[in-house]
Design a protein around this motif. Sequence first.
Motif, short mmCIF file in Angstrom:
data_model
loop_
_atom_site.label_atom_id
_atom_site.label_comp_id
_atom_site.label_asym_id
_atom_site.label_seq_id
_atom_site.Cartn_x
_atom_site.Cartn_y
_atom_site.Cartn_z
N TYR A 26 0.84 -1.20 0.00
CA TYR A 26 0.00 0.00 0.00
C TYR A 26 0.87 1.24 0.00
N SER A 27 0.59 2.17 -0.88
CA SER A 27 1.34 3.42 -0.92
C SER A 27 0.42 4.56 -0.52
N GLY A 28 0.98 5.53 0.16
CA GLY A 28 0.17 6.63 0.63
C GLY A 28 -0.39 6.35 2.01
N SER A 29 -1.20 7.26 2.50
CA SER A 29 -1.77 7.11 3.83
C SER A 29 -3.04 6.27 3.77
N ARG A 30 -3.15 5.33 4.70
CA ARG A 30 -4.38 4.54 4.80
C ARG A 30 -5.33 5.29 5.75
N TYR A 31 -6.14 6.16 5.15
CA TYR A 31 -7.01 7.01 5.96
C TYR A 31 -7.98 6.21 6.80
N LEU A 52 -7.29 6.65 10.49
CA LEU A 52 -5.87 6.87 10.76
C LEU A 52 -5.65 7.38 12.17
N ARG A 98 -8.39 3.25 -1.79
CA ARG A 98 -7.22 3.96 -2.29
C ARG A 98 -6.97 5.12 -1.34
N SER A 99 -5.78 5.68 -1.40
CA SER A 99 -5.39 6.69 -0.43
C SER A 99 -6.25 7.95 -0.61
N ARG A 100 -7.40 7.93 0.06
CA ARG A 100 -8.27 9.09 0.03
C ARG A 100 -9.10 9.09 1.31
N TYR A 101 -9.57 10.24 1.65
CA TYR A 101 -10.36 10.40 2.87
C TYR A 101 -11.84 10.19 2.58
#
Length: 126
Positions: A26-31, A52, A98-101
Motif C-alpha cells: 500500500y502506498s500513501g496514507s491509509r485514511y 488513521l 485507495r489513499s483518500r479520505y
Amino acid sequence: VMLVESGGGSVQSGGSLRLSCVVSGYSGSRYFMGWFRQAPGKEREGVAAIGLDDTTIYGDSLKGRFTISQDNAKNTLYLQMNSLKPEDTAMYYCAAPRSRYAHITYRLQPSYYDYWGQGTQVTVSS
C-alpha cells in the motif's frame, strides 16, 4: 496491494475469535480500513472501520461485542469478536480504500473500498 486475513474458525455460541489482516504494497496514507462480512444469500455488510486517528465506527448491534484495532508498525488490522452468536456466521473480509479520505459515516459502505482480502470464514454453532 494485498490484504491477507487470518484467524477465522469454528466456535460455539458465546466464544471469541480474533481476526487479523496484514496489508502489503500500500502506498500513501491509509485514511481508514474496515471489516465486512457476508453470509450466504445476504449482502455484504459493514462490521467495523477504523481511521488513521483510531476513530472507530461499528455496524448496528456489534459495538460492545466487536472491537477493531490496528498496529500501523505491523501493517495489521484486527477484529476482536466476543460473545459470538450463530448469526455472526459469515465470511469476514478486510478492506482498504485507495489513499483518500472519507467521512466516518461512509466507512461501513463497501463501495468506498477498493482493495479486498480473500476472506476468512467464521462459523458459530449454537
